[in-house]
Design a protein around this motif. Structure first.
Motif, PDB file in Angstrom:
ATOM      1  N   GLY A 252       0.758  -1.273   0.038  1.00 40.56           N
ATOM      2  CA  GLY A 252      -0.121  -0.023   0.204  1.00 40.56           C
ATOM      3  C   GLY A 252       0.986   1.160  -0.125  1.00 40.56           C
ATOM      4  O   GLY A 252       2.215   1.182   0.106  1.00 40.56           O
ATOM      5  N   ALA A 253       0.128   2.572  -0.237  1.00 37.50           N
ATOM      6  CA  ALA A 253       1.017   3.734  -0.155  1.00 37.50           C
ATOM      7  C   ALA A 253       0.099   4.609   0.883  1.00 37.50           C
ATOM      8  O   ALA A 253      -1.214   4.531   0.824  1.00 37.50           O
ATOM      9  N   HIS A 254       0.750   5.732   1.177  1.00 33.92           N
ATOM     10  CA  HIS A 254       0.461   6.871   2.042  1.00 33.92           C
ATOM     11  C   HIS A 254       0.261   7.867   0.936  1.00 33.92           C
ATOM     12  O   HIS A 254       1.047   8.263   0.241  1.00 33.92           O
ATOM     13  N   VAL A 255      -0.973   8.507   0.886  1.00 32.04           N
ATOM     14  CA  VAL A 255      -1.163   9.418  -0.234  1.00 32.04           C
ATOM     15  C   VAL A 255      -1.343  10.898   0.545  1.00 32.04           C
ATOM     16  O   VAL A 255      -2.362  11.073   1.521  1.00 32.04           O
ATOM     17  N   PHE A 256      -0.744  11.784   0.093  1.00 35.24           N
ATOM     18  CA  PHE A 256      -0.654  13.133   0.505  1.00 35.24           C
ATOM     19  C   PHE A 256       0.151  13.880  -0.527  1.00 35.24           C
ATOM     20  O   PHE A 256       1.023  13.566  -1.323  1.00 35.24           O
ATOM     21  N   SER A 257       0.146  15.360  -0.541  1.00 34.39           N
ATOM     22  CA  SER A 257       0.916  16.279  -1.085  1.00 34.39           C
ATOM     23  C   SER A 257       1.634  17.437  -0.297  1.00 34.39           C
ATOM     24  O   SER A 257       0.579  18.000   0.333  1.00 34.39           O
ATOM     25  N   TRP A 258       2.690  17.516  -0.738  1.00 36.11           N
ATOM     26  CA  TRP A 258       3.407  18.570   0.523  1.00 36.11           C
ATOM     27  C   TRP A 258       3.954  19.540  -0.737  1.00 36.11           C
ATOM     28  O   TRP A 258       4.388  19.226  -1.907  1.00 36.11           O
TER      29      TRP A 258
ATOM     30  N   GLY B 212       7.871  23.521   1.719  1.00 35.64           N
ATOM     31  CA  GLY B 212       7.993  23.707   3.152  1.00 35.64           C
ATOM     32  C   GLY B 212       7.892  22.222   3.629  1.00 35.64           C
ATOM     33  O   GLY B 212       7.863  21.907   4.923  1.00 35.64           O
ATOM     34  N   GLY B 213       7.606  21.031   2.953  1.00 34.88           N
ATOM     35  CA  GLY B 213       7.682  19.985   3.375  1.00 34.88           C
ATOM     36  C   GLY B 213       6.358  19.577   4.449  1.00 34.88           C
ATOM     37  O   GLY B 213       5.370  19.960   4.248  1.00 34.88           O
ATOM     38  N   PHE B 214       6.384  18.936   5.440  1.00 37.38           N
ATOM     39  CA  PHE B 214       5.261  18.488   6.273  1.00 37.38           C
ATOM     40  C   PHE B 214       4.416  19.610   6.737  1.00 37.38           C
ATOM     41  O   PHE B 214       3.317  19.301   6.797  1.00 37.38           O
ATOM     42  N   HIS B 215       5.051  20.920   6.928  1.00 40.04           N
ATOM     43  CA  HIS B 215       4.106  22.056   7.195  1.00 40.04           C
ATOM     44  C   HIS B 215       3.482  22.695   6.261  1.00 40.04           C
ATOM     45  O   HIS B 215       2.980  23.895   6.470  1.00 40.04           O
ATOM     46  N   ASP B 216       3.765  22.233   5.033  1.00 42.98           N
ATOM     47  CA  ASP B 216       3.351  22.953   3.869  1.00 42.98           C
ATOM     48  C   ASP B 216       2.625  21.935   3.123  1.00 42.98           C
ATOM     49  O   ASP B 216       3.048  21.660   2.008  1.00 42.98           O
ATOM     50  N   ARG B 217       1.329  21.753   3.617  1.00 36.40           N
ATOM     51  CA  ARG B 217       0.319  20.699   2.821  1.00 36.40           C
ATOM     52  C   ARG B 217      -0.458  21.374   2.106  1.00 36.40           C
ATOM     53  O   ARG B 217      -1.017  22.339   2.301  1.00 36.40           O
ATOM     54  N   LEU B 218      -0.663  20.775   0.780  1.00 39.97           N
ATOM     55  CA  LEU B 218      -1.324  21.027  -0.342  1.00 39.97           C
ATOM     56  C   LEU B 218      -2.699  20.155  -0.280  1.00 39.97           C
ATOM     57  O   LEU B 218      -2.827  19.235   0.123  1.00 39.97           O
TER      58      LEU B 218
ATOM     59  N   ARG C  74      -4.122  -3.345  -3.251  1.00 41.60           N
ATOM     60  CA  ARG C  74      -3.256  -2.569  -2.562  1.00 41.60           C
ATOM     61  C   ARG C  74      -4.139  -1.495  -1.978  1.00 41.60           C
ATOM     62  O   ARG C  74      -5.222  -1.060  -2.351  1.00 41.60           O
ATOM     63  N   HIS C  75      -3.642  -1.016  -0.732  1.00 40.64           N
ATOM     64  CA  HIS C  75      -4.593   0.021   0.092  1.00 40.64           C
ATOM     65  C   HIS C  75      -3.682   1.545  -0.551  1.00 40.64           C
ATOM     66  O   HIS C  75      -2.537   1.563  -0.566  1.00 40.64           O
ATOM     67  N   VAL C  76      -4.603   2.478  -0.824  1.00 35.52           N
ATOM     68  CA  VAL C  76      -4.077   3.822  -0.856  1.00 35.52           C
ATOM     69  C   VAL C  76      -4.656   4.647   0.458  1.00 35.52           C
ATOM     70  O   VAL C  76      -6.014   4.907   0.283  1.00 35.52           O
ATOM     71  N   LEU C  77      -4.041   5.078   1.364  1.00 33.39           N
ATOM     72  CA  LEU C  77      -4.312   5.781   2.614  1.00 33.39           C
ATOM     73  C   LEU C  77      -3.931   7.104   2.519  1.00 33.39           C
ATOM     74  O   LEU C  77      -2.728   7.515   2.426  1.00 33.39           O
ATOM     75  N   LEU C  78      -5.253   7.913   2.781  1.00 32.46           N
ATOM     76  CA  LEU C  78      -4.857   9.441   2.917  1.00 32.46           C
ATOM     77  C   LEU C  78      -4.044   9.870   4.213  1.00 32.46           C
ATOM     78  O   LEU C  78      -4.603   9.196   5.298  1.00 32.46           O
ATOM     79  N   GLU C  79      -3.341  10.843   4.317  1.00 34.99           N
ATOM     80  CA  GLU C  79      -2.603  11.156   5.213  1.00 34.99           C
ATOM     81  C   GLU C  79      -2.125  12.364   5.091  1.00 34.99           C
ATOM     82  O   GLU C  79      -2.271  13.501   4.132  1.00 34.99           O
ATOM     83  N   PHE C  80      -2.068  13.320   6.343  1.00 34.98           N
ATOM     84  CA  PHE C  80      -1.244  14.661   6.094  1.00 34.98           C
ATOM     85  C   PHE C  80      -2.240  15.635   5.609  1.00 34.98           C
ATOM     86  O   PHE C  80      -1.605  16.186   4.482  1.00 34.98           O
ATOM     87  N   VAL C  81      -3.475  15.883   5.847  1.00 33.65           N
ATOM     88  CA  VAL C  81      -4.342  16.738   5.159  1.00 33.65           C
ATOM     89  C   VAL C  81      -3.852  18.324   5.407  1.00 33.65           C
ATOM     90  O   VAL C  81      -3.554  18.570   6.808  1.00 33.65           O
ATOM     91  N   ARG C  82      -4.275  19.270   4.670  1.00 37.84           N
ATOM     92  CA  ARG C  82      -4.189  20.633   4.972  1.00 37.84           C
ATOM     93  C   ARG C  82      -4.812  20.997   6.422  1.00 37.84           C
ATOM     94  O   ARG C  82      -6.137  20.855   6.575  1.00 37.84           O
ATOM     95  N   ASP C  83      -4.058  21.748   7.006  1.00 36.48           N
ATOM     96  CA  ASP C  83      -4.633  22.266   8.350  1.00 36.48           C
ATOM     97  C   ASP C  83      -5.303  21.228   9.489  1.00 36.48           C
ATOM     98  O   ASP C  83      -6.000  21.697  10.244  1.00 36.48           O
ATOM     99  N   ASP C  84      -4.809  20.012   9.147  1.00 37.74           N
ATOM    100  CA  ASP C  84      -5.355  18.867   9.864  1.00 37.74           C
ATOM    101  C   ASP C  84      -7.031  19.215   9.942  1.00 37.74           C
ATOM    102  O   ASP C  84      -7.771  18.714  10.993  1.00 37.74           O
ATOM    103  N   SER C  85      -7.601  19.540   8.897  1.00 41.19           N
ATOM    104  CA  SER C  85      -9.013  19.716   8.632  1.00 41.19           C
ATOM    105  C   SER C  85      -9.830  18.535   8.232  1.00 41.19           C
ATOM    106  O   SER C  85      -9.573  18.378   7.102  1.00 41.19           O
TER     107      SER C  85
END
Length: 251
Positions: A187-193, A196-202, A224-235
């Protein structure tokens, strides 16, 4: 087949019931439960509660996300991790390949991590589970060459891998990484930065140029699983938008 899900630690401030409701209402199919907040090691009542809530909502428990670090954590701790995962109904346990990057580790330390991962895989397999190693900086899976060496030394049925991108990834580089490890990726963790990396979430939609070809490559293999993580503003609202984007790409 790609199965969309959520990594629970995306929302450490939310309770188990809220996370289940959010995942289900967003149209996802699976949950990866973190072992630091939502289902701590040894908290069997909380594991059972998460399992039952997922079942009631029609959600699959994808894995138990432990913070066990092979070759560093007390080896006796893994038995408690596996027991918690079993109560959760998880088919897999996430672990980490040590505590240092591949360029920092000598042959002896690498061998210790490999030996511990082999032991963990055997313990998990005895309970009908597998181990899945985080693909992450600061570990022996920080780049595909080191990860390939690691997995080649381990039973492919017992020890598997996740994959995730770095900050501002190049789509071609990501596809090459996946191809190098494709036979081991569960599986994969799915996010966009952004820069600024971890603190610059798109918003996930802003990196369609990356994720569309990556998902296409991930789909060319087993379930396979595709798992969302690290969303903008933890919203939660941003998460629901990202979930809709991911589901649109998977149609």
């Amino acid at each position: 087949m790609l199965v969309p899900g959520l990594v629970s630690v995306t929302f450490r401030s939310l309770g188990v019931a809220e996370i289940v409701d959010l995942a289900a209402s967003s149209g996802l199919s699976a949950l990866h439960w973190g072992g630091d907040v939502h289902v701590p090691v040894g908290a069997f009542d909380r594991a059972a509660d998460a399992r039952e809530r997922c079942a009631d909502a029609g959600l699959e428990v994808e894995a138990y996300g432990s913070y066990y670090r092979a070759g560093d954590t007390d080896p006796g701790e893994f038995a408690r991790v596996v027991a918690t995962a079993e109560e959760l109904g998880a088919p897999a346990v996430r672990v980490w390949a040590g505590v240092a990057g591949s360029s920092e580790v000598d042959a002896g330390r690498r061998a210790a991590v490999v030996d511990d991962l082999r032991r963990c895989g055997e313990l998990a397999a005895a309970r009908g589970m597998r181990v899945v190693v985080e693909y992450h900086p600061g570990t022996l899976t920080d780049e595909p060459g080191s990860a390939r060496r690691l997995f080649d030394a381990l039973d492919p049925g017992a020890v598997r891998s996740y994959w995730q991108p770095g900050a501002e990834p190049d789509p071609a580089d990501s596809v090459r990484e996946i191809e190098a490890l494709s036979d081991r990726i569960d599986g994969a963790h799915v996010f966009s930065w952004g820069p600024g990396g971890f603190h610059d979430r798109l918003p996930l939609a802003e990196r369609a140029d990356h994720w569309v070809p990556v998902l296409d490559r991930l789909a060319g293999g087993p379930r396979r699983h595709v798992l969302l993580e690290f969303v903008r503003d933890d919203s939660p609202a941003a998460f629901s938008r990202d979930a809709a984007t991911l589901l649109g790409w998977l149609r």
